[in-house]
Design a protein around this motif. Structure first.
Motif, mmCIF file in Angstrom:
data_model
loop_
_atom_site.group_PDB
_atom_site.id
_atom_site.type_symbol
_atom_site.label_atom_id
_atom_site.label_comp_id
_atom_site.label_asym_id
_atom_site.label_seq_id
_atom_site.Cartn_x
_atom_site.Cartn_y
_atom_site.Cartn_z
ATOM 1 N N GLU A 96 -10.897 -3.893 -9.950
ATOM 2 C CA GLU A 96 -11.275 -4.156 -8.563
ATOM 3 C C GLU A 96 -10.084 -4.560 -7.691
ATOM 4 O OE1 GLU A 96 -14.439 -7.120 -6.536
ATOM 5 O OE2 GLU A 96 -15.178 -6.113 -8.360
ATOM 6 N N THR A 97 -8.883 -4.461 -8.224
ATOM 7 C CA THR A 97 -7.690 -4.816 -7.450
ATOM 8 C C THR A 97 -7.633 -3.997 -6.169
ATOM 9 O OG1 THR A 97 -6.455 -5.387 -9.455
ATOM 10 C CG2 THR A 97 -5.170 -4.864 -7.477
ATOM 11 N N PRO A 98 -7.451 -4.632 -5.008
ATOM 12 C CA PRO A 98 -7.398 -3.870 -3.753
ATOM 13 C C PRO A 98 -6.172 -2.976 -3.681
ATOM 14 C CG PRO A 98 -6.850 -6.178 -3.378
ATOM 15 C CD PRO A 98 -7.326 -6.084 -4.783
ATOM 16 N N LEU A 99 -6.315 -1.895 -2.940
ATOM 17 C CA LEU A 99 -5.210 -0.965 -2.737
ATOM 18 C C LEU A 99 -4.286 -1.492 -1.647
ATOM 19 C CD1 LEU A 99 -7.271 2.381 -2.674
ATOM 20 C CD2 LEU A 99 -6.252 1.218 -4.657
ATOM 21 N N THR A 100 -2.998 -1.283 -1.828
ATOM 22 C CA THR A 100 -2.037 -1.609 -0.770
ATOM 23 C C THR A 100 -1.365 -0.369 -0.205
ATOM 24 O OG1 THR A 100 -0.185 -1.942 -2.299
ATOM 25 C CG2 THR A 100 -1.593 -3.841 -1.830
ATOM 26 N N ALA A 124 1.360 2.325 3.793
ATOM 27 C CA ALA A 124 1.267 0.937 3.363
ATOM 28 C C ALA A 124 1.020 0.062 4.585
ATOM 29 C CB ALA A 124 2.553 0.517 2.652
ATOM 30 N N PRO A 125 -0.245 -0.075 5.012
ATOM 31 C CA PRO A 125 -0.556 -0.884 6.197
ATOM 32 C C PRO A 125 -0.004 -2.301 6.078
ATOM 33 C CG PRO A 125 -2.486 0.342 5.464
ATOM 34 C CD PRO A 125 -1.447 0.490 4.395
ATOM 35 N N LEU A 126 0.479 -2.835 7.188
ATOM 36 C CA LEU A 126 1.107 -4.150 7.164
ATOM 37 C C LEU A 126 0.155 -5.243 6.706
ATOM 38 C CD1 LEU A 126 3.251 -4.038 10.430
ATOM 39 C CD2 LEU A 126 4.016 -3.754 8.076
ATOM 40 N N PHE A 137 2.838 -2.541 -5.217
ATOM 41 C CA PHE A 137 2.282 -1.430 -4.448
ATOM 42 C C PHE A 137 1.182 -0.790 -5.296
ATOM 43 C CE2 PHE A 137 6.705 -2.054 -3.304
ATOM 44 C CZ PHE A 137 6.612 -2.226 -1.931
ATOM 45 N N VAL A 138 -0.055 -1.018 -4.889
ATOM 46 C CA VAL A 138 -1.201 -0.545 -5.659
ATOM 47 C C VAL A 138 -1.693 0.762 -5.052
ATOM 48 C CG1 VAL A 138 -3.479 -1.109 -6.552
ATOM 49 C CG2 VAL A 138 -1.795 -2.928 -6.196
ATOM 50 N N HIS A 139 -1.571 1.839 -5.801
ATOM 51 C CA HIS A 139 -1.976 3.163 -5.348
ATOM 52 C C HIS A 139 -3.386 3.479 -5.827
ATOM 53 C CE1 HIS A 139 2.164 4.496 -4.085
ATOM 54 N NE2 HIS A 139 2.469 3.477 -4.869
ATOM 55 N N ALA A 140 -3.988 4.477 -5.226
ATOM 56 C CA ALA A 140 -5.379 4.820 -5.510
ATOM 57 C C ALA A 140 -5.514 5.592 -6.815
ATOM 58 C CB ALA A 140 -5.951 5.650 -4.356
ATOM 59 N N LEU A 141 -6.609 5.351 -7.519
ATOM 60 C CA LEU A 141 -7.028 6.189 -8.631
ATOM 61 C C LEU A 141 -7.539 7.521 -8.082
ATOM 62 C CD1 LEU A 141 -8.962 3.421 -10.566
ATOM 63 C CD2 LEU A 141 -6.885 4.554 -11.372
#
Length: 296
Positions: free
Chosen positions: A93-97, A103-105, A139-143
């Motif tokens: 459930e880690t949010p995406l960055t 990469a929204p501020l 930097f968390v990217h989407a699955l």
């Protein structure tokens, strides 16, 4: 730069093999500790994931939403340098960055290292101390399933408006954390009649993604605003072979139909703020996949 425990003579340096990751993977790296003044007893090494969350009052605060130990107690001799390797599990459930390669501020995440030390160090008479390493940006990217939804919205003409983390739980949605991510868009031209804005929340687990779509019509014919909610679910397995344009168009059209139906009720009941016609959550289906996979 290394972090230091005040007056303890302990330096803490955290290094990541790669600051980019995805939910469900493992984040590899190492923590290096050095006792510069004398021997020290270390009670352990802990890592935490930290984000900035927006509260109900509009203010923001740092929240550590995940913490894991990576080393137990040990003693550092004077001048000793010890390396602690780790492979931190990243919660599903880690949010995406990173959203659609942007990469929204408002989406910042960091890795925090804590090293608690005992009240009776081996030599120097020091009080309890905790060495907190500087936050390492992540930097968390989407699955694939998440990317299929977000990338296709951009392809359909939805314009990214904002992305934020909001405190609170969504009613009827199974969540691990006390906050949720909201990604807001201006409506695409072909869908803009019934709505002005679209907000998307993706709640992810080991089997798939639940997409919550919030449709908003600020200037309805009734003279007020109206928001409705629709929920859909997609599995991780097969996400890379999905016709996302067809799937998203179907979701949006069904959501718009519910939105219009609820709007007619809204005109009769002006205090109604959410659609009562929320799609039923599908029965969970256990799918394959290794929750402990490591990013390559």
């Amino acid at each position: 730069m290394p972090g230091w425990a005040a007056d303890a003579g302990l330096s803490v340096q955290t290094d990541l093999a790669n600051p980019s990751t995805r939910p469900g993977l493992r984040l590899p790296g190492r923590v290096t500790l050095t006792a510069s003044l004398g021997a020290l007893r270390v009670d352990g090494v802990r890592l935490g994931l930290v984000v900035r969350v927006e509260g109900a009052d509009g203010g923001q605060s740092l929240v550590e939403f995940h913490r894991a130990p990576v080393a137990g107690p040990f003693v550092l001799a004077a001048g000793e340098r010890r390396v602690v390797p780790f492979a931190l599990p990243v919660p599903w459930e880690t949010p995406l960055t990173v959203v659609a390669d942007k990469a929204p501020l408002g989406l910042r995440m960091g890795l925090r290292t804590e090293v608690p030390m005992g009240s009776e160090p081996v030599r120097a008479p020091l009080g309890p101390a905790v060495a907190a390493d500087e936050l390492r940006p992540l930097f968390v990217h989407a699955l694939p399933a998440q990317a299929g939804i977000l990338d296709t919205l951009a392809e359909l003409g939805f314009e990214l408006r904002q992305a934020a983390l909001r405190a609170g739980r969504l009613p009827g949605v199974r969540q691990a954390f006390g906050f949720h991510q909201v990604i807001g868009y201006w409506a695409a031209p072909m869908y803009a009649g019934p709505m002005n804005e679209l907000e998307v929340t993706l709640v992810t687990d080991a089997y798939g993604v639940e997409a919550i779509l919030w449709l908003d019509r600020r200037l309805a014919l009734s003279g007020g605003g109206h928001t409705s909610i629709s929920r859909f679910r997609v599995n991780h397995v097969g996400a890379d072979r999905t016709d996302w344009s067809k799937v998203l168009d179907g979701w949006l059209r069904r959501a718009i139909d519910r939105h219009a139906a609820a709007a007619s009720q809204f005109r009769a009941h002006p205090h109604l703020t959410e659609s009562p016609q929320v799609s039923r959550r599908p029965d969970p289906q256990e799918q394959g996949g290794d929750p402990g996979a490591t990013a390559g």
